[in-house]
Design a protein around this motif. Structure first.
Motif, short mmCIF file in Angstrom:
data_model
loop_
_atom_site.label_atom_id
_atom_site.label_comp_id
_atom_site.label_asym_id
_atom_site.label_seq_id
_atom_site.Cartn_x
_atom_site.Cartn_y
_atom_site.Cartn_z
N VAL A 95 -32.55 28.02 -7.65
CA VAL A 95 -31.14 28.73 -7.88
C VAL A 95 -29.99 27.75 -7.61
CG1 VAL A 95 -32.19 30.88 -7.40
CG2 VAL A 95 -31.29 29.43 -5.50
N ILE A 96 -30.25 26.77 -6.80
CA ILE A 96 -29.06 25.87 -6.70
C ILE A 96 -28.92 24.78 -7.94
CG2 ILE A 96 -28.12 23.74 -5.31
CD1 ILE A 96 -29.45 25.23 -2.91
N SER A 97 -29.67 24.24 -8.41
CA SER A 97 -29.86 23.41 -9.51
C SER A 97 -29.42 23.99 -10.86
CB SER A 97 -31.22 22.58 -9.71
OG SER A 97 -32.12 23.58 -10.00
N GLY A 98 -30.05 25.31 -10.98
CA GLY A 98 -29.60 26.18 -12.07
C GLY A 98 -28.58 27.49 -11.73
N ALA A 99 -27.64 27.19 -10.88
CA ALA A 99 -26.77 27.99 -10.30
C ALA A 99 -25.79 28.89 -11.38
CB ALA A 99 -25.88 27.61 -9.29
N LYS A 100 -25.52 28.10 -12.45
CA LYS A 100 -24.87 28.40 -13.57
C LYS A 100 -25.57 29.70 -14.23
CE LYS A 100 -22.02 27.47 -17.43
NZ LYS A 100 -21.52 26.27 -18.36
N GLU A 101 -26.84 29.04 -14.68
CA GLU A 101 -27.63 29.80 -15.43
C GLU A 101 -28.40 31.15 -14.78
OE1 GLU A 101 -27.22 25.93 -17.04
OE2 GLU A 101 -27.95 26.62 -15.00
N TYR A 102 -28.43 30.92 -13.43
CA TYR A 102 -28.88 32.04 -12.49
C TYR A 102 -27.90 33.18 -12.20
CZ TYR A 102 -33.73 30.92 -12.05
OH TYR A 102 -34.97 30.40 -12.40
N ALA A 103 -26.54 32.84 -12.69
CA ALA A 103 -25.48 33.59 -12.15
C ALA A 103 -25.75 35.12 -11.92
CB ALA A 103 -23.90 33.28 -13.14
N ASP A 104 -26.10 35.80 -13.15
CA ASP A 104 -26.46 37.03 -13.29
C ASP A 104 -27.34 37.66 -12.25
OD1 ASP A 104 -28.42 36.06 -14.49
OD2 ASP A 104 -28.48 37.74 -16.13
N TYR A 105 -28.37 36.71 -11.95
CA TYR A 105 -29.49 37.24 -11.12
C TYR A 105 -28.96 37.24 -9.60
CZ TYR A 105 -33.85 36.83 -8.40
OH TYR A 105 -34.78 36.86 -7.35
N LEU A 106 -28.33 36.19 -9.42
CA LEU A 106 -27.77 35.76 -8.13
C LEU A 106 -26.50 36.90 -7.64
CD1 LEU A 106 -27.38 31.96 -7.93
CD2 LEU A 106 -29.05 33.26 -6.89
N THR A 107 -25.58 37.05 -8.59
CA THR A 107 -24.90 38.15 -8.30
C THR A 107 -25.45 39.53 -7.76
OG1 THR A 107 -23.11 37.13 -9.86
CG2 THR A 107 -23.07 39.66 -9.11
N TYR A 108 -26.67 39.76 -8.73
CA TYR A 108 -27.60 41.07 -8.29
C TYR A 108 -27.95 41.13 -6.75
CZ TYR A 108 -30.43 45.08 -9.15
OH TYR A 108 -31.06 46.27 -9.14
N VAL A 109 -28.75 40.15 -6.56
CA VAL A 109 -29.56 40.08 -5.36
C VAL A 109 -28.60 39.71 -4.22
CG1 VAL A 109 -31.88 39.34 -6.37
CG2 VAL A 109 -30.12 37.25 -5.40
N ARG A 110 -27.40 39.19 -4.51
CA ARG A 110 -26.25 38.97 -3.15
C ARG A 110 -25.30 40.12 -3.12
NH1 ARG A 110 -25.35 32.48 -4.77
NH2 ARG A 110 -27.34 31.74 -4.04
N ASP A 111 -25.28 40.93 -3.83
CA ASP A 111 -24.22 42.18 -3.53
C ASP A 111 -24.52 42.80 -2.40
OD1 ASP A 111 -22.90 44.34 -3.82
OD2 ASP A 111 -23.94 45.20 -5.54
N PRO A 112 -23.65 42.78 -1.50
CA PRO A 112 -23.71 43.39 -0.01
C PRO A 112 -23.93 44.84 -0.17
CG PRO A 112 -21.42 42.74 -0.56
CD PRO A 112 -22.21 42.21 -1.86
N HIS A 113 -23.74 45.22 -1.39
CA HIS A 113 -24.08 47.02 -1.57
C HIS A 113 -25.14 47.14 -2.35
CE1 HIS A 113 -19.97 47.51 0.48
NE2 HIS A 113 -19.62 46.82 -0.52
N GLY A 114 -25.90 46.08 -2.69
CA GLY A 114 -27.03 46.32 -3.50
C GLY A 114 -28.47 46.58 -2.78
N PRO A 115 -29.34 46.47 -3.64
CA PRO A 115 -30.64 46.67 -2.81
C PRO A 115 -31.51 45.65 -2.46
CG PRO A 115 -30.87 46.58 -5.45
CD PRO A 115 -29.38 46.43 -4.91
N PHE A 116 -30.61 44.44 -2.13
CA PHE A 116 -31.51 43.36 -1.40
C PHE A 116 -30.46 42.57 -0.57
CE2 PHE A 116 -33.47 43.77 -5.47
CZ PHE A 116 -34.79 43.47 -5.12
N GLN A 117 -31.08 42.00 0.55
CA GLN A 117 -30.33 40.95 1.38
C GLN A 117 -31.01 39.76 1.04
OE1 GLN A 117 -30.58 42.20 5.48
NE2 GLN A 117 -29.32 40.60 6.33
N SER A 118 -30.09 38.75 1.10
CA SER A 118 -30.59 37.37 0.26
C SER A 118 -29.85 36.36 1.26
CB SER A 118 -30.01 37.29 -0.94
OG SER A 118 -30.64 36.46 -1.93
N VAL A 119 -30.76 35.24 1.17
CA VAL A 119 -30.58 33.94 1.89
C VAL A 119 -31.03 32.99 0.64
CG1 VAL A 119 -30.85 34.61 4.28
CG2 VAL A 119 -32.67 33.59 2.99
#
Length: 235
Positions: free
Chosen positions: A197-221
Motif C-alpha cells: 500500500v506504500i509502494s502502490g499508494a496512488k493505485e490503492y487510493a480508493d481502497y485506502l480512503t475506504y479503510v481509513r475513513d474515521p467514520h467507516g467500518p474499519f480502523q486501520s494502521v
C-alpha cells in the motif's frame, strides 16, 4: 541483519513454501527487464507507469507467481493464530504460496478440537488454480482450502461466514471490490491485511480512503517496509 526467527510452518509445508519462495525470487529477477520495458512503453503511450490494467500487462502477469514476501506470509500465519481463525479469505491465490501459511494457521487452530476450518482462495487463471491445488497437496494442506476459480466479484459473496481474517494481495483494481464482497461476513474484530500500500499508494487510493475513513467500518494502521502493508480491523 541478525538471525531471523524460524518459520512457523511444519517441515513438510516449510519445504514446499521455501521452494516456492525461491522460485518466485528467481522469476522476479528474470522478469525484471521485460517488465520494465513494458512499463516504459506504457508510460509513453498512456502517461502512466502502471501497465497492469492493459491487456498486454494482464497477459504478461497471467503466469507469474508474484508471491507474498516470506516475512509477510509469516505475519499472516501469526495473526490468524492470534485470532483463532476458523474461516479465512485470500483475494489473489496465484500459485498458493501465502495460502500455505493461511491453511497451516487454521489447521493448527483446530488441531485436536474436532472442529473444521477453511481458507477460501480466489484465482482468475485456471492454470494457477491447478498449480495452487498441487502445491497445497504437496504441503499436506489441501483439505483446509477451497480455491474459488473465476471472477471474485461473483465467487466471494457465496463464502460462508463469519470470516476472521482476509488477505488482499491481488491486481490492485480488484482490491476494494474484493473487500466489499467479503465485508458483510467479516466478524467484529476481524483483520484485513493488504499488501504494497506504500509502494502502490496512488493505485490503492480508493481502497485506502475506504479503510481509513474515521467514520467507516474499519480502523486501520500502516506498517512500512517491503512496500508496506495495511492492517485494518472490522469495527
Amino acid at each position: 541483519m541478525g538471525k531471523l526467527a524460524d518459520s512457523p510452518l511444519d517441515p513438510t509445508a516449510r519445504a514446499v513454501a521455501d521452494r516456492l519462495h525461491g522460485a518466485s525470487k528467481k522469476e522476479m529477477i528474470r522478469s525484471a527487464a521485460p517488465a520494465l520495458t513494458k512499463m516504459v512503453k506504457h508510460r509513453f503511450r498512456e502517461g502512466t507507469w502502471d501497465n497492469t490494467q492493459s491487456e498486454d500487462g494482464k497477459a504478461f502477469l497471467a503466469d507469474k507467481m508474484v508471491a507474498l514476501d516470506k516475512s509477510k506470509a509469516e505475519l499472516c500465519y501469526l495473526l490468524c493464530r492470534s485470532l483463532d481463525a476458523r474461516r479465512v479469505v485470500e483475494a489473489g491465490t496465484s500459485y498458493g504460496v501465502s495460502t500455505i501459511y493461511l491453511a497451516a494457521a487454521v489447521r493448527d487452530n483446530v488441531a485436536g478440537t474436532g472442529e473444521t476450518a477453511v481458507v477460501y482462495g480466489t484465482e482468475h487463471e485456471p492454470g494457477k488454480v491447478a498449480q495452487a491445488e498441487q502445491n497445497l497437496t504437496d504441503a499436506g494442506l489441501l483439505g483446509y482450502t477451497q480455491i474459488l476459480s473465476g471472477d471474485l466479484r461473483e465467487t466471494l459473496p457465496d463464502v460462508d461466514g463469519p470470516i476472521d481474517f482476509m488477505l488482499v494481495d491481488i491486481w490492485i483494481p480488484m482490491a476494494l471490490p474484493a473487500l466489499k464482497a467479503v465485508e458483510p461476513k467479516l466478524r467484529r474484530g476481524a483483520l484485513v491485511l493488504c499488501d504494497n500500500v506504500i509502494s502502490g499508494a496512488k493505485e490503492y487510493a480508493d481502497y485506502l480512503t475506504y479503510v481509513r475513513d474515521p467514520h467507516g467500518p474499519f480502523q486501520s494502521v500502516t506498517i512500512p517496509g517491503q512496500g508496506g502493508v495495511e492492517v485494518s480491523m472490522k469495527r
